[in-house]
Design a protein around this motif. Structure first.
Motif, short mmCIF file in Angstrom:
data_model
loop_
_atom_site.label_atom_id
_atom_site.label_comp_id
_atom_site.label_asym_id
_atom_site.label_seq_id
_atom_site.Cartn_x
_atom_site.Cartn_y
_atom_site.Cartn_z
N LYS A 50 0.84 -1.20 0.00
CA LYS A 50 0.00 0.00 0.00
C LYS A 50 0.88 1.25 0.00
N PRO A 51 0.55 2.24 -0.83
CA PRO A 51 1.33 3.49 -0.83
C PRO A 51 1.29 4.20 0.52
N ILE A 52 2.40 4.83 0.87
CA ILE A 52 2.50 5.61 2.10
C ILE A 52 2.66 7.09 1.73
N PRO A 53 2.41 8.00 2.68
CA PRO A 53 2.66 9.42 2.40
C PRO A 53 4.12 9.65 2.04
N ILE A 54 4.37 10.69 1.28
CA ILE A 54 5.73 11.04 0.89
C ILE A 54 6.58 11.25 2.14
N GLN A 55 7.82 10.76 2.11
CA GLN A 55 8.75 10.88 3.23
C GLN A 55 9.87 11.85 2.84
N GLU A 56 10.10 12.84 3.68
CA GLU A 56 11.13 13.84 3.38
C GLU A 56 12.18 13.88 4.49
N ASN A 57 13.42 13.55 4.11
CA ASN A 57 14.56 13.63 5.02
C ASN A 57 15.43 14.80 4.58
N GLY A 58 15.09 16.00 5.01
CA GLY A 58 15.83 17.17 4.53
C GLY A 58 15.67 17.32 3.03
N GLN A 59 16.78 17.19 2.30
CA GLN A 59 16.75 17.31 0.84
C GLN A 59 16.39 16.00 0.15
N GLN A 60 16.23 14.91 0.91
CA GLN A 60 15.89 13.62 0.32
C GLN A 60 14.38 13.41 0.33
N THR A 61 13.86 12.99 -0.81
CA THR A 61 12.44 12.67 -0.92
C THR A 61 12.29 11.19 -1.26
N LEU A 62 11.49 10.49 -0.44
CA LEU A 62 11.26 9.07 -0.66
C LEU A 62 9.78 8.81 -0.91
N TRP A 63 9.52 8.01 -1.93
CA TRP A 63 8.18 7.49 -2.17
C TRP A 63 8.22 6.02 -1.81
N GLY A 64 7.10 5.49 -1.31
CA GLY A 64 7.20 4.10 -0.88
C GLY A 64 5.90 3.38 -0.67
N LEU A 65 6.05 2.13 -0.29
CA LEU A 65 4.95 1.23 -0.01
C LEU A 65 5.14 0.61 1.37
N LYS A 66 4.06 0.57 2.13
CA LYS A 66 4.03 -0.27 3.33
C LYS A 66 3.60 -1.66 2.86
N TYR A 67 4.20 -2.71 3.44
CA TYR A 67 3.83 -4.03 2.94
C TYR A 67 3.88 -5.08 4.04
N LEU A 89 8.93 -0.69 1.36
CA LEU A 89 9.75 -0.61 0.16
C LEU A 89 9.83 0.86 -0.22
N LEU A 90 11.04 1.38 -0.42
CA LEU A 90 11.24 2.81 -0.63
C LEU A 90 11.98 3.08 -1.93
N TRP A 91 11.67 4.23 -2.54
CA TRP A 91 12.28 4.64 -3.81
C TRP A 91 12.84 6.04 -3.67
N ASP A 92 14.14 6.17 -3.88
CA ASP A 92 14.81 7.46 -3.94
C ASP A 92 15.10 7.73 -5.40
N GLY A 93 14.26 8.51 -6.04
CA GLY A 93 14.37 8.75 -7.47
C GLY A 93 15.58 9.57 -7.87
N VAL A 94 16.05 10.43 -6.99
CA VAL A 94 17.22 11.26 -7.30
C VAL A 94 18.49 10.42 -7.27
N ARG A 95 18.64 9.62 -6.20
CA ARG A 95 19.85 8.79 -6.07
C ARG A 95 19.70 7.43 -6.75
N LYS A 96 18.53 7.16 -7.30
CA LYS A 96 18.25 5.90 -8.02
C LYS A 96 18.56 4.69 -7.13
N GLN A 97 17.91 4.68 -5.96
CA GLN A 97 18.08 3.58 -5.01
C GLN A 97 16.72 3.03 -4.61
N VAL A 98 16.62 1.69 -4.54
CA VAL A 98 15.46 1.04 -3.95
C VAL A 98 15.88 0.45 -2.62
N MET A 99 14.98 0.48 -1.64
CA MET A 99 15.29 -0.02 -0.30
C MET A 99 14.17 -0.89 0.22
#
Length: 201
Positions: A50-67, A89-99
């Motif tokens: 399920k999608p989660i609200p956008i996560q912001e760590n300072g200049q980092q923006t993460l989009w993700g799913l709770k699962y 499951l998290l997606w950092d589109g700027v740094r091109k990382q999945v977590m």
């Protein structure tokens, strides 16, 4: 052939996973302490993302799913599951990382990840104990019985309604001193889609 039109995919390569899934062809290969043997177990599995609200760590923006992923041995579907995990499951589109930020019910916590592109159909989640970014923690008892040396996992989007995964816990067994690979793999089919207007749960 008609060209498929895709949206912006703010969830990046995680986009196809949204929904609920079931799979009945799971195979678990693991060491059983009580029997002092390694054996395979077939299992049925239910998962949701399920999608989660956008996560912001300072200049980092993460989009993700709770699962969550829950599995029952074949023949024990009406009983307690033998495996249960929850996480993100998290997606950092700027740094091109999945977590993959996951906790297993038996007292193991893993933050795993790797590089990925926005429309990749194979996602890798790797971790090692002591790694400052993608690492592994386990409780005292488990560490005494079987030290985890490495975790490797992959999700593969087979098509719009099917995905497969593999999971490999490389361990050193205290009982024998030998190393082994605790592996799991399954293929799941989507059984429910979530409407875009649904509230977060």
């Amino acid at each position: 052939m008609t060209e498929k039109i895709q949206g912006p995919q703010k969830l990046g390569p995680l986009t196809p996973l949204v929904g609920e899934w079931e799979g009945d062809v799971g195979v678990d290969l693991s060491y059983h302490n009580k029997e002092d043997e390694t054996s395979k177990t077939g299992y049925f599995e239910h998962a949701w993302f399920k999608p989660i609200p956008i996560q912001e760590n300072g200049q980092q923006t993460l989009w993700g799913l709770k699962y969550a992923m829950t599995a029952w041995r074949h023949g024990e579907e009406a009983m307690d599951p033998f495996h249960d995990e929850i996480g993100f499951l998290l997606w950092d589109g700027v740094r091109k990382q999945v977590m993959r930020d996951v906790v297993f019910g038996r007292g193991i916590a893993i933050l795993a990840g790797s590089a990925a592109e926005a429309r990749d159909t194979e996602l890798r989640f790797d971790a090692k104990p002591g790694d400052p970014c993608y690492g592994i923690l386990q409780n005292h008892y488990l560490l005494e019985r079987a030290e985890i040396l490495e975790f490797k996992s992959a999700f593969t989007i087979d098509d719009e309604e099917t995905f497969s995964y593999t999971s490999d816990l490389h361990m050193k067994l205290a009982a024998t001193g030998a190393e082994m690979h605790h592996t799991d793999h399954n293929t799941l089919t989507r059984v429910k889609r979530y409407h875009p207007g649904s509230q977060y749960n």
